[in-house]
Scaffold this motif. Structure first.
Motif, mmCIF file in Angstrom:
data_model
loop_
_atom_site.group_PDB
_atom_site.id
_atom_site.type_symbol
_atom_site.label_atom_id
_atom_site.label_comp_id
_atom_site.label_asym_id
_atom_site.label_seq_id
_atom_site.Cartn_x
_atom_site.Cartn_y
_atom_site.Cartn_z
ATOM 1 N N LEU A 127 0.834 -1.208 0.000
ATOM 2 C CA LEU A 127 0.000 0.000 0.000
ATOM 3 C C LEU A 127 0.868 1.256 0.000
ATOM 4 C CD1 LEU A 127 -2.910 -0.811 2.462
ATOM 5 C CD2 LEU A 127 -2.932 -0.802 -0.010
ATOM 6 N N ILE A 128 1.878 1.235 0.880
ATOM 7 C CA ILE A 128 2.743 2.411 0.972
ATOM 8 C C ILE A 128 3.396 2.694 -0.377
ATOM 9 C CG2 ILE A 128 4.895 3.278 1.973
ATOM 10 C CD1 ILE A 128 4.137 1.690 4.497
ATOM 11 N N THR A 130 2.544 1.700 -3.336
ATOM 12 C CA THR A 130 1.595 2.101 -4.381
ATOM 13 C C THR A 130 1.435 3.615 -4.390
ATOM 14 O OG1 THR A 130 0.376 0.098 -3.895
ATOM 15 C CG2 THR A 130 -0.701 1.695 -5.311
ATOM 16 N N SER A 131 1.183 4.159 -3.188
ATOM 17 C CA SER A 131 0.975 5.605 -3.146
ATOM 18 C C SER A 131 2.258 6.343 -3.512
ATOM 19 C CB SER A 131 0.458 6.028 -1.775
ATOM 20 O OG SER A 131 1.329 5.600 -0.781
ATOM 21 N N CYS A 132 3.410 5.791 -3.082
ATOM 22 C CA CYS A 132 4.672 6.468 -3.382
ATOM 23 C C CYS A 132 4.932 6.497 -4.886
ATOM 24 C CB CYS A 132 5.832 5.789 -2.675
ATOM 25 S SG CYS A 132 5.759 6.004 -0.902
ATOM 26 N N TYR A 134 2.758 6.265 -7.218
ATOM 27 C CA TYR A 134 1.760 7.107 -7.872
ATOM 28 C C TYR A 134 2.207 8.569 -7.928
ATOM 29 C CZ TYR A 134 -2.711 9.391 -8.773
ATOM 30 O OH TYR A 134 -3.705 10.160 -9.317
ATOM 31 N N LEU A 135 2.856 9.026 -6.851
ATOM 32 C CA LEU A 135 3.302 10.422 -6.874
ATOM 33 C C LEU A 135 4.653 10.569 -7.569
ATOM 34 C CD1 LEU A 135 2.475 13.247 -6.053
ATOM 35 C CD2 LEU A 135 3.846 13.003 -4.032
ATOM 36 N N ILE A 137 5.939 9.129 -9.902
ATOM 37 C CA ILE A 137 5.902 8.941 -11.349
ATOM 38 C C ILE A 137 5.640 10.262 -12.072
ATOM 39 C CG2 ILE A 137 3.493 8.519 -12.017
ATOM 40 C CD1 ILE A 137 4.509 5.650 -12.785
ATOM 41 N N SER A 138 5.127 11.241 -11.325
ATOM 42 C CA SER A 138 4.760 12.502 -11.981
ATOM 43 C C SER A 138 5.923 13.495 -11.947
ATOM 44 C CB SER A 138 3.519 13.087 -11.328
ATOM 45 O OG SER A 138 3.570 12.921 -9.946
ATOM 46 N N ILE A 142 4.845 18.592 -9.531
ATOM 47 C CA ILE A 142 3.677 18.016 -8.853
ATOM 48 C C ILE A 142 4.091 17.425 -7.510
ATOM 49 C CG2 ILE A 142 2.059 16.095 -8.986
ATOM 50 C CD1 ILE A 142 1.816 16.866 -11.993
ATOM 51 N N ARG A 145 4.333 20.277 -5.279
ATOM 52 C CA ARG A 145 3.016 20.724 -4.824
ATOM 53 C C ARG A 145 2.532 19.898 -3.657
ATOM 54 N NH1 ARG A 145 -0.539 20.681 -10.292
ATOM 55 N NH2 ARG A 145 0.704 22.126 -11.497
ATOM 56 N N PHE A 146 2.639 18.577 -3.804
ATOM 57 C CA PHE A 146 2.123 17.719 -2.745
ATOM 58 C C PHE A 146 2.932 17.875 -1.465
ATOM 59 C CE2 PHE A 146 1.869 13.692 -0.430
ATOM 60 C CZ PHE A 146 0.516 13.672 -0.196
ATOM 61 N N ALA A 282 5.866 8.753 4.341
ATOM 62 C CA ALA A 282 5.715 8.379 2.935
ATOM 63 C C ALA A 282 6.460 9.357 2.037
ATOM 64 C CB ALA A 282 4.243 8.337 2.559
ATOM 65 N N ILE A 286 9.051 8.692 -0.954
ATOM 66 C CA ILE A 286 8.847 9.248 -2.295
ATOM 67 C C ILE A 286 10.116 9.947 -2.770
ATOM 68 C CG2 ILE A 286 7.586 10.988 -3.621
ATOM 69 C CD1 ILE A 286 5.175 10.333 -1.768
ATOM 70 N N PHE B 428 -4.617 3.524 9.188
ATOM 71 C CA PHE B 428 -3.633 3.477 8.104
ATOM 72 C C PHE B 428 -4.328 3.498 6.736
ATOM 73 C CE2 PHE B 428 -1.103 0.857 5.151
ATOM 74 C CZ PHE B 428 -0.018 1.694 5.040
ATOM 75 N N PHE B 432 -4.023 6.280 3.881
ATOM 76 C CA PHE B 432 -3.595 5.831 2.557
ATOM 77 C C PHE B 432 -4.516 6.391 1.470
ATOM 78 C CE2 PHE B 432 -4.397 2.486 -0.672
ATOM 79 C CZ PHE B 432 -3.199 2.585 -1.360
ATOM 80 N N MET B 435 -4.343 10.169 1.242
ATOM 81 C CA MET B 435 -3.085 10.582 0.629
ATOM 82 C C MET B 435 -3.193 10.458 -0.890
ATOM 83 S SD MET B 435 0.514 9.625 2.268
ATOM 84 C CE MET B 435 0.751 7.987 1.673
ATOM 85 N N LEU B 436 -3.769 9.334 -1.337
ATOM 86 C CA LEU B 436 -3.948 9.165 -2.781
ATOM 87 C C LEU B 436 -4.853 10.257 -3.345
ATOM 88 C CD1 LEU B 436 -4.375 5.351 -3.479
ATOM 89 C CD2 LEU B 436 -2.447 6.808 -3.993
ATOM 90 N N MET B 439 -2.895 13.452 -3.463
ATOM 91 C CA MET B 439 -1.896 13.375 -4.534
ATOM 92 C C MET B 439 -2.573 13.586 -5.880
ATOM 93 S SD MET B 439 0.354 10.109 -3.494
ATOM 94 C CE MET B 439 1.507 10.137 -2.138
ATOM 95 N N SER B 442 -3.348 17.093 -6.398
ATOM 96 C CA SER B 442 -2.163 17.873 -6.760
ATOM 97 C C SER B 442 -1.787 17.647 -8.216
ATOM 98 C CB SER B 442 -0.968 17.485 -5.887
ATOM 99 O OG SER B 442 -1.324 17.422 -4.557
ATOM 100 N N LYS B 443 -2.137 16.467 -8.731
ATOM 101 C CA LYS B 443 -1.765 16.154 -10.107
ATOM 102 C C LYS B 443 -2.685 16.813 -11.124
ATOM 103 C CE LYS B 443 0.548 11.668 -10.048
ATOM 104 N NZ LYS B 443 0.583 10.416 -10.781
ATOM 105 N N ALA B 456 -2.009 23.736 -3.563
ATOM 106 C CA ALA B 456 -0.950 22.989 -4.237
ATOM 107 C C ALA B 456 -0.965 23.344 -5.708
ATOM 108 C CB ALA B 456 -1.169 21.480 -4.077
ATOM 109 N N PRO B 457 -0.110 24.177 -6.205
ATOM 110 C CA PRO B 457 0.956 24.894 -5.505
ATOM 111 C C PRO B 457 0.414 26.005 -4.613
ATOM 112 C CG PRO B 457 0.831 25.634 -7.768
ATOM 113 C CD PRO B 457 -0.132 24.513 -7.640
#
Lengths: 365, 499
Positions: A127-128, A130-132, A134-135, A137-138, A142, A145-146, A282, A286, B428, B432, B435-436, B439, B442-443, B456-457
């Motif tokens: 899970l950790i 996956t989220s890492c 996901y960010l 990769i951009s 970005i 920003r996050f 996280a 990242i 958790f 999770f 956070m997604l 994110m 932000s994208k 963001a920004p």
């Protein structure tokens, strides 16, 4: 490497990328780590570590000023030639992927220990990561920003720590100042230096900073000051709350500090704190994922694949058994590697570039 | 069928390149063929200057009174020698292309053909009345204006022009849909809107190839940046005051003929949590409501999940007193909290969906059945706990707070993955998913503008009108998210006081 105009970050964002890369899982166990040698003087150790980081930042600054459009792995090739540079780059890559792996292992272990004792750790790590991924990769902008967004949580946590002051405090624990001896304090600061890793990201970020000629040094110094004070504050508050015997038995003294409190509306502030702390942890992963992927030096098109692959490697690293002995050993070797990549190589590069009078303009050998 | 359709549309209207000739009978025939001898294409023969003159129009699209008074009567009176000077229509054109004549007929024009003349005269006699402007049901306000957009294109444009009386307000027309030929207009302030932004919108609009376009929602899906995002990236509004306020920020509005909903681009996430009333109230009150709305976002996305996580994983977070209250309400409930929560959410959605389309007396019955019967009986039957009813009720109310309903629904939907994650991984899992989500926020980009700005920004200067609304004296510059050509919007203020 392609450097699009759109992929730039401001100095303001740099400040927070610094903070987010550095502050992570290590803070929670930092008081435990520094007290091993420095005892009640642990908070002096973090200050000294901050000074050491500052010295390193000066070296980085001098080095990067000579190569304002190159990242770390390009500078090595420029100064040492392609072959030797590539060998070093492998080392650099290994360092980032292993430090990232270590951070993720500690992260997973912490979550498992405090929040989800019965969940298998590979699920948590999946899970950790996956989220890492996901960010990571951009684009850098970005990610920036996050990170700025997530920094609001660090402020929130700093405010939460105020609750930590309401337990009984014993100023005796830190007195007399310096009683552990200079040597032990410096050994302690070595431990906190590892918690401060992440500032080497500057070596990868510098070319992407808008107007990177002026003011960057001020920004990174401010970030370093902030982190040093932040760490010192947390170490200080735990050191005056617990005796060194107690600290020796606590894995995450910062959480234990908050655990002791109870209110009408809420109990176990530590669990809330830890849940929020997942985000800064996280972001450290990242950063490492990003730096590792950048150090591969792939083309822009292949970059997502590289991140995905590195995410997979990190996942495989976290599959090693979370045995204390193994992790300690892993930690030891990774920290040696870090000393080489973070401290030794940039210093050598700077010296070489001064001796050989090389800068960005000069021809590659 | 689609390839077949494409063929027919291409041959029927867009490929007819025939020209009118001097023979009037042949011309009439050609036009009739162009419309495949449809029976509402009316034909009226008159005499004009001793020549045969034929009037053609689509009965369903013209206003008979206008046709009578401004076309037929003047022709019969024959005061001038030329058609252009004779008829009184607001717009008179000439053409010799069948295609053009056909197009204009569909826009509510009538065609006047004269013997031995290869030109056709087109005079506008359209004007089917739509409904009168009224306050949109989906965006009611207390203190702001009470008019709303309607289906008619020109009425909508009128509502905008009425509010911005400036030559800078510019409209550009597009025709989209090879079957429906829907008129789409982009409206913006020439001196304020970012040139690149205008170009980008034009580029996206002109690249559309589609047979039919009826709804703004369809157009939105055709031009938005991220089609697979749960968040709406273009704002749709039925309020002219709202649309105008965005125009003056340098944004672009897109009107689709036949739709009361107008698109606004680019937009940021927080615009969906703002309402016109914020500016009509005192600034402290406006700010307070904005904070409440942002709070509603957090509640909607996370409250049921937090409850599920606490009850199934982390009951130690609650002090003993509250824990007892929750535990006693859970005592006889045989289901896990997640099932309870999902069941309640589904009941709620069903009630809402059922009551939307029913006439209001029946909808009231639904309310009673839903609220009283299900609400109390479900607890008495020990299917769902009291606490869960409270949580779900609270969440539902919070989700309806968003001034733009679409966002409220999107966020309510995002509550489900958060709940699933919470039931699997506790706190958790919640962190999770959140956070997604952040994110992802932000994208996101909306026409090149970061969607989650000014967070963001981070943009300090835009915070003054985002979470809070400061006093108008502090709003000296426009929001920068649409990258307007100039920022200043306020000159001398309250100068009467400085003496």
């Amino acid at each position: 490497m392609e450097k699009e105009m759109t992929n730039n970050i401001t100095k303001f964002q740099l400040f927070f990328i610094f903070i987010q890369s550095q502050i992570g899982v290590a803070l929670l166990s930092l008081p435990h780590d520094v007290q091993k040698s420095a005892k009640g003087d642990g908070w002096l150790s973090t200050l000294i570590a901050g000074v050491a980081v500052q010295l390193m930042l000066i070296i980085y600054w001098q080095l990067l000023r000579r190569f304002p459009t190159l990242i770390y792995t390009e500078i090595t090739q420029k100064i040492l030639g392609v072959f030797l540079g590539k060998v070093l780059n492998l080392l650099i890559y290994l360092n980032f992927i292993l430090v990232g792996g270590l951070a993720t292992i500690l992260f997973v272990k912490l979550v498992k220990l405090w929040l989800l004792p019965l969940t298998p750790s590979w699920i948590i790590s999946l899970l950790i990561l996956t989220s890492c991924v996901y960010l990571a990769i951009s684009d850098l902008k970005i990610i920036a920003r996050f990170f700025v967004l997530a920094s609001s949580l660090i402020l929130l946590l700093a405010v939460t720590s105020i609750f930590g002051w309401f337990t009984t405090k014993e100023i005796q624990y830190i007195l007399p100042l310096g009683s552990s001896g200079l040597k032990n304090i410096i050994v302690g600061s070595q431990n906190s230096l590892l918690a401060m890793l992440g500032f080497e990201g500057l070596l990868f970020l510098f070319p992407f900073i808008i107007e990177n000629k002026k003011g960057v040094f001020k920004t990174i110094s401010m970030a370093n000051l902030f982190i040093t004070l932040f760490y010192t504050y947390f170490v200080f508050i735990t050191v005056i709350s617990f005796s060194s015997n107690q600290l020796a038995q606590m894995r995450e003294p910062v959480l234990n500090l908050l655990r002791g409190m109870s209110y009408n509306m809420i109990d176990r502030v530590d669990l809330i704190f830890l849940s929020i702390w997942i985000v800064p942890m996280a972001t450290s992963t990242i950063s490492y994922l990003y730096f590792a992927s950048k150090s591969v030096g792939a083309k822009k098109k292949q970059y997502p694949k590289v991140v995905l692959l590195n995410g997979l490697i990190l996942f495989l690293i976290t599959l090693i058994p979370h045995d204390d002995a193994i992790i300690t050993l892993f930690n030891k070797y990774v920290s040696y590697l870090s000393y080489v990549v973070v401290f030794l190589i940039p210093t050598l590069l700077l010296i070489l570039s001064i001796l050989l009078k090389k800068n960005e303009m000069s021809e590659s050998t | 069928m689609s390839f077949y359709k494409e063929k027919t549309t291409l041959t029927s209207s867009s490929n007819d390149s025939r020209q009118l000739c001097d023979d009037i009978e042949k011309n009439i025939n050609m036009l009739e063929e162009h419309f495949f001898h449809t029976e509402d294409l009316m034909k009226k023969e008159l005499q004009f200057q001793d020549q045969k003159c034929v009037l053609l129009y689509l009965e369903s699209l013209v206003k008979k009174e206008i046709l009578q008074s401004s076309i037929i009567e003047p022709i019969l009176a024959m005061q001038a020698s030329e058609i252009e000077k004779t008829v009184h229509a607001a717009e008179i054109k000439t053409t010799s292309a069948i295609l053009e004549a056909g197009k204009q007929l569909l826009d509510g024009f009538c065609v006047i053909l004269i013997e031995n003349n290869h030109q056709a005269y087109l005079a506008s006699v359209g004007g089917i009345e739509g409904r009168a402007t009224q306050e949109p049901d989906s965006e009611r306000t207390i203190k702001s204006t009470h008019d709303g957009f309607v289906e008619d294109f020109s009425s909508n444009l009128h509502l905008l022009r009425k509010r911005i009386k400036s030559p800078q307000l510019k409209v550009k027309y597009y025709t989209i849909g090879s079957l429906t030929n829907t008129r789409v207009g982009i409206v913006y302030l020439e001196n304020l809107a970012n040139k690149k932004l205008v170009e980008e919108v034009e580029r996206r609009l002109s690249s559309i190839e589609i047979d039919q376009l009826y709804l703004t929602g369809e157009l939105e899906e055709l031009i938005e940046d991220h089609p697979f995002s749960p968040f709406p990236q273009i704002l749709t509004t039925e309020r002219p005051d709202r649309a105008v306020s965005y125009l003056t920020e340098g944004k672009i509005t897109i009107i689709v003929d036949g739709n009361p909903r107008v698109l606004v681009a680019p937009i940021t996430f927080f615009a969906f949590y703002q309402a016109s009333d914020d500016y009509s109230s005192r600034w402290m009150i406006g700010s307070f409501f904005r904070i409440i709305r942002i709070f509603s976002f957090i509640v909607t996305i996370s409250l049921p999940a937090i409850y599920v996580a606490i009850v199934s994983f982390h009951s130690e977070v609650l002090p003993i007193g509250i824990l007892y209250t929750i535990r006693t309400s859970l005592e006889y409930v045989p289901f896990p909290p997640f099932v309870e929560a999902v069941a309640m959410q589904i009941i709620l959605e069903l009630l809402k969906e059922a009551s939307i389309r029913l006439p209001s007396p029946i909808a009231q019955t639904i309310g009673i059945v839903g609220g009283l019967v299900i609400g109390t009986a479900i607890v008495d039957a020990h299917i769902v706990s009291n606490m869960m009813i409270v949580i779900i009720g609270f969440t539902a109310i919070a989700s309806f707070v968003a001034p733009i309903n679409e966002m409220g629904t999107s966020v309510r939907l995002l509550g489900f993955p958060t709940m699933i994650a919470a039931s699997l991984f506790g706190f958790f899992g919640i962190v999770f998913v959140l956070m997604l989500v952040f994110m992802h926020l932000s994208k996101l980009d909306s026409f090149g503008t970061p969607y989650f700005a000014p967070l963001a920004p981070f943009k300090k200067e835009d915070l003054k009108d985002t979470f809070i609304r400061l006093h108008i004296l502090q709003l000296k510059t426009r929001p920068t998210d649409a990258r307007p050509a100039y920022a200043k919007q306020l000159g001398r203020t309250r100068a009467w006081k400085k003496k």
